[in-house]
Design an enzyme around this catalytic site. Structure first.
Site, PDB file in Angstrom:
ATOM      1  N   CYS A  91      15.464  30.262  -1.971  1.00 35.80           N
ATOM      2  CA  CYS A  91      15.966  31.459  -2.131  1.00 35.80           C
ATOM      3  C   CYS A  91      17.132  32.084  -2.530  1.00 35.80           C
ATOM      4  CB  CYS A  91      14.225  32.114  -1.168  1.00 35.80           C
ATOM      5  SG  CYS A  91      14.503  34.343  -1.224  1.00 35.80           S
ATOM      6  N   ASP A 115       6.724  32.071 -10.427  1.00 32.63           N
ATOM      7  CA  ASP A 115       7.579  33.412  -9.880  1.00 32.63           C
ATOM      8  C   ASP A 115       8.224  34.140 -10.636  1.00 32.63           C
ATOM      9  OD1 ASP A 115      10.346  34.286  -8.612  1.00 32.63           O
ATOM     10  OD2 ASP A 115      10.569  32.344  -7.967  1.00 32.63           O
ATOM     11  N   HIS A 121       7.073  32.527  -6.364  1.00 34.28           N
ATOM     12  CA  HIS A 121       8.254  32.141  -5.755  1.00 34.28           C
ATOM     13  C   HIS A 121       8.025  32.350  -4.260  1.00 34.28           C
ATOM     14  CE1 HIS A 121      12.569  33.031  -4.984  1.00 34.28           C
ATOM     15  NE2 HIS A 121      12.002  33.534  -3.989  1.00 34.28           N
TER      16      HIS A 121
END
Length: 223
Positions: free
Chosen positions: A118, A165, A192
């Protein structure tokens, strides 16, 4: 296996970190860069997992400059606070200096790889381009990488993205591929955060495959 330590950056700032070492001689070092949720239970488990794979692993608490010992969950309020800390309260030069301190610490065990998720995926890419002592880097769903894709990495890099995502559209992934044709970019049928088994977006097959690829990559470049 794991324990807390202190790291010292070049400017003298001291930050916490979670370190885990294997039972035998380490094959090298791995720096694990957190998501926007801090060095929480999941990131500590990731660090421990790399130690189980034979590496001396450490996760620097990069939020410490803004607020010490931040550990967030995965609810909406946690995400909002994590975004505020990451993108409003941190200064990138200081953040990279703190990661450099972790790299320098891990280098006592040999060549060093960096892996991040991330926000940490973006920082992994920046570490590969800007920092010293990085032998290999594996970036997971790094938000903002597309905007930094024209940089030149100093070491081999692989990247992992999820095709579902909503935070990182496939058009951004295509930008990365176009800008970095020598960087393997893997796309998974996942959302994600697919590596995090504390989140609803966790996808075990994708996480397992990405980990296998990362470990093979580190084995090639670290030992």
């Amino acid at each position: 296996m794991g324990h807390r330590i202190e790291l010292r950056a070049a400017d003298g700032f001291e930050l916490g970190a979670w370190e885990s070492t294997p039972s035998g001689t380490p094959k090298g070092g791995v720096v694990v860069i957190q998501e926007i949720f801090g060095v929480n239970g999941h990131i500590r488990e990731v660090v421990d997992g790399y130690a189980e794979a034979g590496y001396a692993a450490v996760a620097p608490q990069i939020f410490d400059r803004a607020e010490p010992n931040v550990e967030l969950g995965y609810e909406e309020a946690d995400m909002g606070r994590g975004i505020e800390l990451a993108f409003q309260k941190l200064q990138m030069p200081n953040t990279l200096a703190d990661i450099q301190a972790a790299i320098d610490h891990a280098s006592a065990h040999g060549r060093v790889g960096v892996v991040g998720y991330c926000f940490g995926g973006l920082l992994t890419w920046l570490s590969a381009c800007e920092l010293t002592g990085v032998a290999a880097a594996s970036s997971y769903y790094g938000g903002g990488v597309a905007g930094e894709a024209e940089r030149s990495p100093k070491c081999p890099v692989i990247m992992h993205f999820g095709e579902l995502d909503a935070h990182i559209p496939l058009s951004d992934v295509d930008k990365v591929k176009a800008a970095q044709p020598d960087v393997p970019v893997y796309v998974y049928a996942a959302d994600h955060g697919f590596n995090c088994d504390h989140r609803a977006s966790y996808d075990a097959p994708s996480a397992d495959l990405a980990r296998q690829r990362t470990l093979a990559f580190f084995q090639e470049h670290l030992g």
